[in-house]
Design an enzyme around this catalytic site. Structure first.
Site, PDB file in Angstrom:
ATOM      1  N   GLU A   1      -2.801  -1.238   0.804  1.00 48.35           N
ATOM      2  CA  GLU A   1      -1.861  -0.334   1.605  1.00 48.35           C
ATOM      3  C   GLU A   1      -1.713  -0.938   2.920  1.00 48.35           C
ATOM      4  O   GLU A   1      -0.666  -1.101   3.427  1.00 48.35           O
ATOM      5  CB  GLU A   1      -1.826   0.863   1.163  1.00 48.35           C
ATOM      6  CG  GLU A   1      -0.738   1.779   2.103  1.00 48.35           C
ATOM      7  CD  GLU A   1      -1.115   3.367   1.730  1.00 48.35           C
ATOM      8  OE1 GLU A   1      -0.270   4.381   1.966  1.00 48.35           O
ATOM      9  OE2 GLU A   1      -2.114   3.773   1.672  1.00 48.35           O
ATOM     10  N   HIS A   2      -2.744  -0.542   3.543  1.00 46.23           N
ATOM     11  CA  HIS A   2      -2.923  -0.897   4.772  1.00 46.23           C
ATOM     12  C   HIS A   2      -4.095  -2.020   5.271  1.00 46.23           C
ATOM     13  O   HIS A   2      -5.039  -1.973   4.742  1.00 46.23           O
ATOM     14  CB  HIS A   2      -3.339   0.344   5.753  1.00 46.23           C
ATOM     15  CG  HIS A   2      -2.476   1.452   5.545  1.00 46.23           C
ATOM     16  ND1 HIS A   2      -2.979   2.448   4.748  1.00 46.23           N
ATOM     17  CD2 HIS A   2      -1.299   1.936   6.206  1.00 46.23           C
ATOM     18  CE1 HIS A   2      -2.157   3.531   4.706  1.00 46.23           C
ATOM     19  NE2 HIS A   2      -1.141   3.005   5.342  1.00 46.23           N
TER      20      HIS A   2
ATOM     21  N   HIS B   1      33.176 -13.804 -26.340  1.00 48.04           N
ATOM     22  CA  HIS B   1      33.445 -13.979 -24.990  1.00 48.04           C
ATOM     23  C   HIS B   1      34.070 -15.165 -24.619  1.00 48.04           C
ATOM     24  O   HIS B   1      35.046 -15.143 -23.893  1.00 48.04           O
ATOM     25  CB  HIS B   1      31.943 -14.499 -24.224  1.00 48.04           C
ATOM     26  CG  HIS B   1      31.128 -13.355 -23.908  1.00 48.04           C
ATOM     27  ND1 HIS B   1      30.612 -12.228 -25.183  1.00 48.04           N
ATOM     28  CD2 HIS B   1      30.373 -12.779 -22.810  1.00 48.04           C
ATOM     29  CE1 HIS B   1      29.783 -11.244 -24.555  1.00 48.04           C
ATOM     30  NE2 HIS B   1      29.562 -11.686 -23.123  1.00 48.04           N
TER      31      HIS B   1
ATOM     32  N   GLU C   1      25.891 -20.369 -26.557  1.00 48.02           N
ATOM     33  CA  GLU C   1      24.993 -19.037 -26.577  1.00 48.02           C
ATOM     34  C   GLU C   1      25.499 -18.503 -27.962  1.00 48.02           C
ATOM     35  O   GLU C   1      24.676 -17.488 -28.283  1.00 48.02           O
ATOM     36  CB  GLU C   1      25.111 -18.369 -25.417  1.00 48.02           C
ATOM     37  CG  GLU C   1      24.525 -18.676 -24.135  1.00 48.02           C
ATOM     38  CD  GLU C   1      24.262 -17.723 -23.330  1.00 48.02           C
ATOM     39  OE1 GLU C   1      23.119 -17.979 -22.247  1.00 48.02           O
ATOM     40  OE2 GLU C   1      24.914 -16.836 -23.054  1.00 48.02           O
TER      41      GLU C   1
ATOM     42  N   HIS D   1      -7.965  11.628   3.594  1.00 47.93           N
ATOM     43  CA  HIS D   1      -6.492  11.936   2.997  1.00 47.93           C
ATOM     44  C   HIS D   1      -7.126  12.619   1.444  1.00 47.93           C
ATOM     45  O   HIS D   1      -6.345  13.509   1.291  1.00 47.93           O
ATOM     46  CB  HIS D   1      -5.899  10.902   2.675  1.00 47.93           C
ATOM     47  CG  HIS D   1      -4.905  10.582   3.588  1.00 47.93           C
ATOM     48  ND1 HIS D   1      -3.912  11.443   3.930  1.00 47.93           N
ATOM     49  CD2 HIS D   1      -4.503   9.450   4.610  1.00 47.93           C
ATOM     50  CE1 HIS D   1      -3.212  11.098   5.092  1.00 47.93           C
ATOM     51  NE2 HIS D   1      -3.549   9.871   5.314  1.00 47.93           N
TER      52      HIS D   1
ATOM     53  N   GLN E   1      -8.679   7.019   6.587  1.00 48.36           N
ATOM     54  CA  GLN E   1      -7.945   6.993   5.244  1.00 48.36           C
ATOM     55  C   GLN E   1      -8.770   7.622   4.328  1.00 48.36           C
ATOM     56  O   GLN E   1      -8.042   8.399   3.352  1.00 48.36           O
ATOM     57  CB  GLN E   1      -7.794   5.760   4.446  1.00 48.36           C
ATOM     58  CG  GLN E   1      -6.569   4.928   5.229  1.00 48.36           C
ATOM     59  CD  GLN E   1      -5.374   5.589   5.724  1.00 48.36           C
ATOM     60  OE1 GLN E   1      -4.478   6.093   4.785  1.00 48.36           O
ATOM     61  NE2 GLN E   1      -5.422   5.896   6.940  1.00 48.36           N
TER      62      GLN E   1
ATOM     63  N   ASP F   1       0.796   5.356  10.982  1.00 54.12           N
ATOM     64  CA  ASP F   1       1.221   6.812  10.269  1.00 54.12           C
ATOM     65  C   ASP F   1       1.990   7.510  11.031  1.00 54.12           C
ATOM     66  O   ASP F   1       2.975   8.241  10.541  1.00 54.12           O
ATOM     67  CB  ASP F   1      -0.111   7.251   9.884  1.00 54.12           C
ATOM     68  CG  ASP F   1      -0.927   7.075   8.785  1.00 54.12           C
ATOM     69  OD1 ASP F   1      -0.158   6.116   7.879  1.00 54.12           O
ATOM     70  OD2 ASP F   1      -2.093   7.591   8.428  1.00 54.12           O
TER      71      ASP F   1
ATOM     72  N   SER G   1      -4.309   6.851  -0.747  1.00 53.46           N
ATOM     73  CA  SER G   1      -4.182   5.983   0.293  1.00 53.46           C
ATOM     74  C   SER G   1      -5.325   4.926   0.327  1.00 53.46           C
ATOM     75  O   SER G   1      -6.371   5.049  -0.203  1.00 53.46           O
ATOM     76  CB  SER G   1      -4.407   6.750   1.842  1.00 53.46           C
ATOM     77  OG  SER G   1      -3.316   7.702   1.946  1.00 53.46           O
TER      78      SER G   1
END
Length: 428
Positions: A324-325, A417, A412, A257, A254, A358, A232
């Protein structure tokens, strides 16, 4: 704890790279686990369960039984709270649904895109210190809204070989019935490749420890994953109006964690810069013992307080961190949204602590880490769908447009094709 005054970009990047490198030595362990389960199936899964799990189950006892589901007992208040949070999550995620579209060209060709739910998804729910029923809700609600038919849950059992009744009750509430007592890298490998006991899925979502994250990285390409997620992270941009007690508490939210979690405060207030370390230390000592130990390691490893001259520079730094936050506790938080380029989820104002994200106010809490918010987003309904293009060319459109496509194929260097186009023109 690291204190930095007006750091340059290279100082910040070296700190972030140090954090990333701390995981690299574990990759060889994970590679062995994943490869052996891919080849040996249940035989290897049994071995790794005995080596790594708290309770050593045999594979024939991995799946949670109906009796275990019915036997789960929790408080009535928990059930009421979970129901309320699930409804809040649904309200938010329902707005993310995408629709198929189809249209017809002026010359009668039919074009479109179908939004198709994935056939199966594995949700990894971390175990270890706590039952992460909130993560289960965050992953399952958008999958259900997307229309995924088979949703599998993997979560490690406790020392008695049981799954938390909180997790089992949430599974019941969401209608999830395929639950396996397994965790770690071996659980990810089993979900990805299947064994005699576990049928494989096509995508795996949900956060976990570093072994889980490295295993998801290893199986990506054979199955889909939400992201390669590390521990985190939180970055807090604060000015002189930010209550220091709030900032310190959010810093630690955090840190408890994981020892590798990263907490950063970037502030324009010299008073806050000088006061925070002591305040954080005091709050750490008031935490329960297990949280205290983890938070102390996290703060020692990656706790950082940065002093800058103005908010513009503060957001330049937060964009480099790509957290992340991201909490913004400043006098006029809405006025700063234009500065934000990289963040998983943003929390505005002094009453909007990351913790409410959260636990289900609406936006998902499964978010990109390790600077991945520079190019990716939090978990959402579209992560559980795929888009299938649909084309039907009319005869009129073919006669009008086909020459351009055969020319392009030859430019190409792809004659076959071009001839696939030409043969239709020659026989029309």
């Amino acid at each position: 704890m690291l204190k930095l005054k007006n750091p340059n970009d290279d100082e910040l990047l070296s700190l972030l790279e140090k954090r990333r490198q701390s995981f690299s030595q574990l990759e060889s362990i994970v590679e062995e686990v994943v490869e052996r389960i891919r080849v040996e199936k249940d035989k290897a899964l049994n071995e790794f369960i005995k080596r790594y799990e708290k309770y050593q189950l045999e594979t024939n006892n991995l799946r949670v039984t109906e009796a275990e589901m019915k036997g789960a007992v929790v408080e009535e208040d928990f059930l009421r709270t979970v129901n309320e949070v699930i409804e809040d999550l649904k309200e938010f995620h329902l707005r993310q649904r995408e629709n198929s579209f189809f249209f017809t060209t002026n010359n009668g060709s039919f074009l479109g895109e179908m939004v198709v739910p994935l056939e199966s998804v594995g949700i990894y729910v971390p175990g270890g210190k706590a039952p992460y029923f909130s993560t289960l809700m965050m992953c399952a609600v958008p999958a259900i809204i997307a229309g995924v038919e088979r949703i599998v849950v993997a979560t490690p059992p406790d020392k008695d070989g049981k799954i938390s009744p909180y997790i089992l009750k949430v599974c019941q509430r969401l209608g999830l019935k395929e639950i396996y007592k397994m965790g770690g890298a071996h659980a990810i490998a089993a979900l990805a490749y299947g064994t005699e006991t576990v049928k494989p899925v096509v995508k795996i979502v949900g956060p976990g420890g570093i072994f889980v994250s490295l295993a998801k990285k290893k199986v990506y390409g054979d199955v889909g994953i939400d992201s390669f997620a590390g521990p985190s992270e939180i970055a807090i941009v604060a000015d002189k109006t930010a209550p220091s007690e709030y900032v310190a508490a959010d810093f630690l939210s955090q840190a408890e964690h994981d020892a590798y979690a990263m907490s950063v405060v970037v502030t324009t207030s010299e008073e806050l810069f000088e006061r925070l370390p002591k305040l954080i230390e005091t709050q750490i000592h008031n935490l329960p013992e297990e949280s205290k130990k983890t938070a102390q390691l996290s703060v020692k490893n990656f706790g950082t307080i940065v002093l800058v001259s103005d908010l513009k520079r503060a957001f330049e730094i937060s964009n480099i961190i790509a957290p992340e936050h991201l909490e913004i506790i400043v006098e006029s938080p809405f006025e700063t949204l234009g500065y934000i380029k990289n963040a998983g989820s943003v929390f505005l104002g002094k009453y909007t602590c990351e913790s409410i994200g959260d636990y289900g106010i609406g936006p998902n809490h499964v978010l990109p880490t390790l600077r991945a918010s520079r190019f990716s987003s939090g978990l959402r309904v579209s992560d559980f769908t795929k888009k299938v293009f649909v084309t039907q060319m009319s005869k009129e459109d073919f006669e009008k447009r086909s020459t351009r496509y055969s020319k392009m194929a030859r430019w190409e260097g792809f004659e076959a094709h071009a001839r696939a186009i030409d043969v239709r023109r020659e026989t029309t």
